[in-house]
Design a protein around this motif. Structure first.
Motif, PDB file in Angstrom:
ATOM      1  N   TYR A   7      32.476  52.523  48.732  1.00 60.09           N
ATOM      2  CA  TYR A   7      31.911  53.043  49.986  1.00 60.09           C
ATOM      3  C   TYR A   7      31.711  54.559  49.973  1.00 60.09           C
ATOM      4  CZ  TYR A   7      32.785  48.460  52.047  1.00 60.09           C
ATOM      5  OH  TYR A   7      32.774  47.108  52.329  1.00 60.09           O
ATOM      6  N   ARG A   8      32.059  55.191  48.859  1.00 60.55           N
ATOM      7  CA  ARG A   8      32.020  56.661  48.761  1.00 60.55           C
ATOM      8  C   ARG A   8      32.812  57.290  49.917  1.00 60.55           C
ATOM      9  NH1 ARG A   8      28.638  58.309  44.861  1.00 60.55           N
ATOM     10  NH2 ARG A   8      27.045  56.848  44.117  1.00 60.55           N
ATOM     11  N   ALA A   9      33.958  56.716  50.144  1.00 57.83           N
ATOM     12  CA  ALA A   9      34.815  57.133  51.256  1.00 57.83           C
ATOM     13  C   ALA A   9      35.990  57.958  50.736  1.00 57.83           C
ATOM     14  CB  ALA A   9      35.341  55.909  51.993  1.00 57.83           C
ATOM     15  N   PRO A  10      36.572  58.801  51.566  1.00 50.53           N
ATOM     16  CA  PRO A  10      37.782  59.514  51.168  1.00 50.53           C
ATOM     17  C   PRO A  10      38.978  58.575  51.161  1.00 50.53           C
ATOM     18  CG  PRO A  10      37.188  60.052  53.420  1.00 50.53           C
ATOM     19  CD  PRO A  10      36.083  59.210  52.888  1.00 50.53           C
ATOM     20  N   ALA A  11      39.975  58.925  50.358  1.00 51.54           N
ATOM     21  CA  ALA A  11      41.153  58.060  50.237  1.00 51.54           C
ATOM     22  C   ALA A  11      42.411  58.890  50.042  1.00 51.54           C
ATOM     23  CB  ALA A  11      40.984  57.092  49.071  1.00 51.54           C
ATOM     24  N   VAL A  12      43.497  58.395  50.619  1.00 50.33           N
ATOM     25  CA  VAL A  12      44.836  58.935  50.398  1.00 50.33           C
ATOM     26  C   VAL A  12      45.581  57.931  49.526  1.00 50.33           C
ATOM     27  CG1 VAL A  12      47.029  59.592  51.463  1.00 50.33           C
ATOM     28  CG2 VAL A  12      44.856  60.124  52.617  1.00 50.33           C
ATOM     29  N   LEU A  13      46.110  58.391  48.398  1.00 52.52           N
ATOM     30  CA  LEU A  13      46.789  57.519  47.455  1.00 52.52           C
ATOM     31  C   LEU A  13      48.246  57.957  47.319  1.00 52.52           C
ATOM     32  CD1 LEU A  13      44.020  57.419  44.700  1.00 52.52           C
ATOM     33  CD2 LEU A  13      44.265  55.943  46.712  1.00 52.52           C
ATOM     34  N   LEU A  14      49.159  57.029  47.566  1.00 49.74           N
ATOM     35  CA  LEU A  14      50.586  57.317  47.575  1.00 49.74           C
ATOM     36  C   LEU A  14      51.244  56.598  46.400  1.00 49.74           C
ATOM     37  CD1 LEU A  14      51.032  56.634  51.405  1.00 49.74           C
ATOM     38  CD2 LEU A  14      50.575  58.850  50.300  1.00 49.74           C
ATOM     39  N   ASN A  15      51.603  57.330  45.364  1.00 52.96           N
ATOM     40  CA  ASN A  15      52.127  56.737  44.132  1.00 52.96           C
ATOM     41  C   ASN A  15      51.302  55.513  43.734  1.00 52.96           C
ATOM     42  OD1 ASN A  15      54.216  58.522  43.499  1.00 52.96           O
ATOM     43  ND2 ASN A  15      55.736  57.419  44.704  1.00 52.96           N
ATOM     44  N   PRO A  16      50.008  55.699  43.504  1.00 51.40           N
ATOM     45  CA  PRO A  16      49.136  54.544  43.257  1.00 51.40           C
ATOM     46  C   PRO A  16      49.305  53.946  41.861  1.00 51.40           C
ATOM     47  CG  PRO A  16      47.906  56.567  42.931  1.00 51.40           C
ATOM     48  CD  PRO A  16      49.267  56.977  43.454  1.00 51.40           C
ATOM     49  N   VAL A  17      49.154  52.636  41.783  1.00 51.30           N
ATOM     50  CA  VAL A  17      49.035  51.969  40.491  1.00 51.30           C
ATOM     51  C   VAL A  17      47.708  52.398  39.863  1.00 51.30           C
ATOM     52  CG1 VAL A  17      48.771  49.752  39.336  1.00 51.30           C
ATOM     53  CG2 VAL A  17      50.405  49.979  41.214  1.00 51.30           C
ATOM     54  N   VAL A  18      47.731  52.724  38.595  1.00 52.29           N
ATOM     55  CA  VAL A  18      46.510  53.098  37.870  1.00 52.29           C
ATOM     56  C   VAL A  18      46.053  51.954  36.972  1.00 52.29           C
ATOM     57  CG1 VAL A  18      45.515  54.692  36.184  1.00 52.29           C
ATOM     58  CG2 VAL A  18      47.041  55.554  37.982  1.00 52.29           C
ATOM     59  N   HIS A  19      46.991  51.319  36.267  1.00 51.72           N
ATOM     60  CA  HIS A  19      46.661  50.220  35.346  1.00 51.72           C
ATOM     61  C   HIS A  19      47.292  48.937  35.900  1.00 51.72           C
ATOM     62  CE1 HIS A  19      45.061  53.157  32.569  1.00 51.72           C
ATOM     63  NE2 HIS A  19      46.198  53.835  32.622  1.00 51.72           N
ATOM     64  N   ALA A  20      46.650  48.377  36.903  1.00 47.62           N
ATOM     65  CA  ALA A  20      47.264  47.282  37.662  1.00 47.62           C
ATOM     66  C   ALA A  20      47.444  46.012  36.838  1.00 47.62           C
ATOM     67  CB  ALA A  20      46.438  46.994  38.910  1.00 47.62           C
ATOM     68  N   ALA A  21      46.430  45.629  36.061  1.00 44.32           N
ATOM     69  CA  ALA A  21      46.547  44.395  35.285  1.00 44.32           C
ATOM     70  C   ALA A  21      47.724  44.485  34.313  1.00 44.32           C
ATOM     71  CB  ALA A  21      45.246  44.111  34.538  1.00 44.32           C
ATOM     72  N   ARG A  22      47.849  45.625  33.660  1.00 40.41           N
ATOM     73  CA  ARG A  22      48.964  45.815  32.719  1.00 40.41           C
ATOM     74  C   ARG A  22      50.315  45.786  33.429  1.00 40.41           C
ATOM     75  NH1 ARG A  22      49.706  51.787  30.939  1.00 40.41           N
ATOM     76  NH2 ARG A  22      50.726  51.727  32.986  1.00 40.41           N
ATOM     77  N   ASP A  23      50.416  46.514  34.544  1.00 34.47           N
ATOM     78  CA  ASP A  23      51.708  46.679  35.208  1.00 34.47           C
ATOM     79  C   ASP A  23      52.142  45.454  35.999  1.00 34.47           C
ATOM     80  OD1 ASP A  23      51.768  49.190  34.146  1.00 34.47           O
ATOM     81  OD2 ASP A  23      51.182  50.225  35.990  1.00 34.47           O
ATOM     82  N   LEU A  24      51.185  44.693  36.518  1.00 35.92           N
ATOM     83  CA  LEU A  24      51.546  43.546  37.360  1.00 35.92           C
ATOM     84  C   LEU A  24      51.688  42.250  36.560  1.00 35.92           C
ATOM     85  CD1 LEU A  24      51.977  43.690  40.488  1.00 35.92           C
ATOM     86  CD2 LEU A  24      50.741  45.650  39.554  1.00 35.92           C
ATOM     87  N   ARG A  25      51.248  42.250  35.313  1.00 37.90           N
ATOM     88  CA  ARG A  25      51.337  41.034  34.499  1.00 37.90           C
ATOM     89  C   ARG A  25      52.775  40.512  34.441  1.00 37.90           C
ATOM     90  NH1 ARG A  25      47.600  39.387  31.026  1.00 37.90           N
ATOM     91  NH2 ARG A  25      46.662  41.469  30.972  1.00 37.90           N
ATOM     92  N   LYS A  26      53.731  41.407  34.359  1.00 38.88           N
ATOM     93  CA  LYS A  26      55.133  40.990  34.232  1.00 38.88           C
ATOM     94  C   LYS A  26      55.698  40.416  35.524  1.00 38.88           C
ATOM     95  CE  LYS A  26      56.590  45.776  35.081  1.00 38.88           C
ATOM     96  NZ  LYS A  26      57.156  46.983  34.466  1.00 38.88           N
ATOM     97  N   HIS A  27      54.924  40.523  36.628  1.00 38.91           N
ATOM     98  CA  HIS A  27      55.398  40.015  37.913  1.00 38.91           C
ATOM     99  C   HIS A  27      54.795  38.661  38.270  1.00 38.91           C
ATOM    100  CE1 HIS A  27      57.606  43.640  38.866  1.00 38.91           C
ATOM    101  NE2 HIS A  27      56.557  44.366  38.507  1.00 38.91           N
ATOM    102  N   VAL A  28      54.084  38.048  37.328  1.00 35.48           N
ATOM    103  CA  VAL A  28      53.563  36.712  37.583  1.00 35.48           C
ATOM    104  C   VAL A  28      54.743  35.775  37.866  1.00 35.48           C
ATOM    105  CG1 VAL A  28      52.428  34.718  36.523  1.00 35.48           C
ATOM    106  CG2 VAL A  28      51.460  37.012  36.225  1.00 35.48           C
TER     107      VAL A  28
END
Length: 200
Positions: A84-105
């Motif tokens: 949306y080309r919108a502004p965003a506030v990111l608070l300790n955001p995940v950058v590599h979600a697929a990698r980091d969340l795989r272990k939480h399946v």
């Protein structure tokens, strides 16, 4: 519209969401605040967000969009901000979600209730499909990254969002337990973007 997206296994009852909602109420902006319970499926989450944003654009077209996301919600927020080309506030955001969340399946419960939360293998591919390159206009972003984050690597956040507004917090933790110290700066960014941003 201020769309807040909570993190993995979290909810609208999260500490940061409640703090920001309370501050916005004092400013008379409670009608702009939208903080949904996000589905476990990343694809369903993004579909829900598109629906909420499009409803808002149809009913309140003069009010710009600002997206706020914490942890996994920050990953979603960045995807929506680019779309949306919108502004965003990111608070300790995940950058590599697929990698980091795989272990939480697997099966979990939500942090703020005993409600079951099932994170399926297919959701990893859904996360991969939402991946974004570093933003071309990082000044649209306000990043809070904590060096004491015990869950995510703050260096990845700082590198991915290099040139963004915000700050690197020395210490603290993934949940940003000292969040109250940074609320004024975050609200100033949000209010400025509400005044100056127009939706595409």
């Amino acid at each position: 519209m201020i769309l807040y997206l909570h993190g993995f296994r979290s909810s609208p009852s999260s500490f940061k969401a409640q703090r920001l909602a309370a501050r916005l109420r004092t400013l008379g902006l409670e009608d702009a605040w939208v903080c949904p319970q996000l589905p476990a499926s990343p694809a369903e989450t993004i579909a829900l967000c598109h629906q909420l944003i499009e409803q808002h654009q149809a009913t309140t077209p003069e009010q710009p969009l600002v997206v706020v996301g914490s942890s996994l919600g920050g990953y979603y927020a960045a995807h929506l901000a680019e779309h949306y080309r919108a502004p965003a506030v990111l608070l300790n955001p995940v950058v590599h979600a697929a990698r980091d969340l795989r272990k939480h399946v697997g099966s979990h419960t939500l942090f703020h209730s005993d409600e079951p939360f099932h994170f399926l293998e297919q959701y990893v591919a859904e996360l991969e499909a939402l991946a974004e390159q570093p933003p071309k206009d990082p000044q649209r972003y306000y990043l809070l990254a904590c060096t004491g984050d015990e869950v995510l690597n703050w260096h990845e956040m700082a590198d991915h969002y290099a040139g963004s507004q915000g700050k690197i917090i020395q210490g603290s933790d993934h949940g940003i337990s000292d969040f109250a110290e940074y609320e004024d700066d975050i609200l100033a960014f949000i209010l400025e973007k509400l005044r100056t941003t127009t939706l595409p």
